[in-house]
Design a protein around this motif. Sequence first.
Motif, PDB file in Angstrom:
ATOM      1  N   LEU A  41       0.835  -1.205   0.000  1.00  9.38           N
ATOM      2  CA  LEU A  41       0.000   0.000   0.000  1.00  9.38           C
ATOM      3  C   LEU A  41       0.865   1.249   0.000  1.00  9.38           C
ATOM      4  N   ARG A  42       1.910   1.261   0.805  1.00 10.12           N
ATOM      5  CA  ARG A  42       2.825   2.412   0.829  1.00 10.12           C
ATOM      6  C   ARG A  42       3.485   2.625  -0.535  1.00 10.12           C
ATOM      7  N   ARG A  43       3.890   1.526  -1.180  1.00 10.16           N
ATOM      8  CA  ARG A  43       4.490   1.640  -2.521  1.00 10.16           C
ATOM      9  C   ARG A  43       3.483   2.187  -3.525  1.00 10.16           C
ATOM     10  N   ASP A  44       2.238   1.706  -3.457  1.00  8.45           N
ATOM     11  CA  ASP A  44       1.193   2.193  -4.360  1.00  8.45           C
ATOM     12  C   ASP A  44       0.957   3.687  -4.156  1.00  8.45           C
ATOM     13  N   GLY A  49       2.550   9.674  -5.918  1.00  8.04           N
ATOM     14  CA  GLY A  49       3.001  10.945  -5.360  1.00  8.04           C
ATOM     15  C   GLY A  49       2.512  11.233  -3.957  1.00  8.04           C
ATOM     16  N   CYS A  50       2.136  10.196  -3.223  1.00 12.11           N
ATOM     17  CA  CYS A  50       1.619  10.365  -1.865  1.00 12.11           C
ATOM     18  C   CYS A  50       2.579   9.745  -0.860  1.00 12.11           C
ATOM     19  N   ILE A  81      -2.362   7.751   7.923  1.00  7.78           N
ATOM     20  CA  ILE A  81      -2.777   8.894   7.117  1.00  7.78           C
ATOM     21  C   ILE A  81      -1.996   8.898   5.810  1.00  7.78           C
ATOM     22  N   ALA A  82      -2.728   9.063   4.712  1.00  6.90           N
ATOM     23  CA  ALA A  82      -2.114   9.214   3.395  1.00  6.90           C
ATOM     24  C   ALA A  82      -2.128  10.702   3.052  1.00  6.90           C
ATOM     25  N   PHE A  83      -0.952  11.262   2.791  1.00  4.69           N
ATOM     26  CA  PHE A  83      -0.810  12.676   2.458  1.00  4.69           C
ATOM     27  C   PHE A  83      -0.479  12.832   0.980  1.00  4.69           C
ATOM     28  N   LYS A  93      -7.831   7.719  -4.743  1.00  2.00           N
ATOM     29  CA  LYS A  93      -7.786   6.726  -5.811  1.00  2.00           C
ATOM     30  C   LYS A  93      -6.909   5.536  -5.396  1.00  2.00           C
ATOM     31  N   ALA A  94      -5.742   5.798  -4.834  1.00  2.00           N
ATOM     32  CA  ALA A  94      -4.838   4.719  -4.422  1.00  2.00           C
ATOM     33  C   ALA A  94      -5.460   3.867  -3.317  1.00  2.00           C
TER      34      ALA A  94
END
Length: 164
Positions: A41-44, A49-50, A81-83, A93-94
Amino acid sequence: MKEIILQKQNEVNSTVEKMKNSSAFIAFKYQGLTVESFMKLRRDLRAKGCSCEVIKNNITTRAAKECGYDIADAFVGPVAIAFSNEDVVAPAKALFDFVKENDKVEVVKGVVDGEVYSFEQLKTLSALPSYETLLTQLAAGMLGTVRNLAVGLNLYCEKLEENA
């Protein structure tokens, strides 16, 4: 004791800066994800760009309150949290793309351009095309109109030449 309070205040200030500098950030629950899944998930997110961070709930609650966001109810349990600093659609979207293949992730709430978004609003946002795609569609539409105008003017000029 003072050092601990100072350290926590620094963490809150750092999180406030991240929230203020982000065009969008989304809180999501990740309980039950394996380490491999979370890393995927972090790679995606990074590919879009997040960034993704796990920050203590009391720190994020205080930071959100300082920013003026009423989202304290989102920070209960294991929450990340996704920034995104650029594209407001990218984190939604991700995350929703990832949810399709892994039901352990639960999107809770987010802030997009300074406004609090609910789960339903974020889901709608995730269905939108990216900023680049929208610009491409706009340019294609404008180019088609300009091309049609040029063809029409050319036909008009040819008709004028025939009549002269």
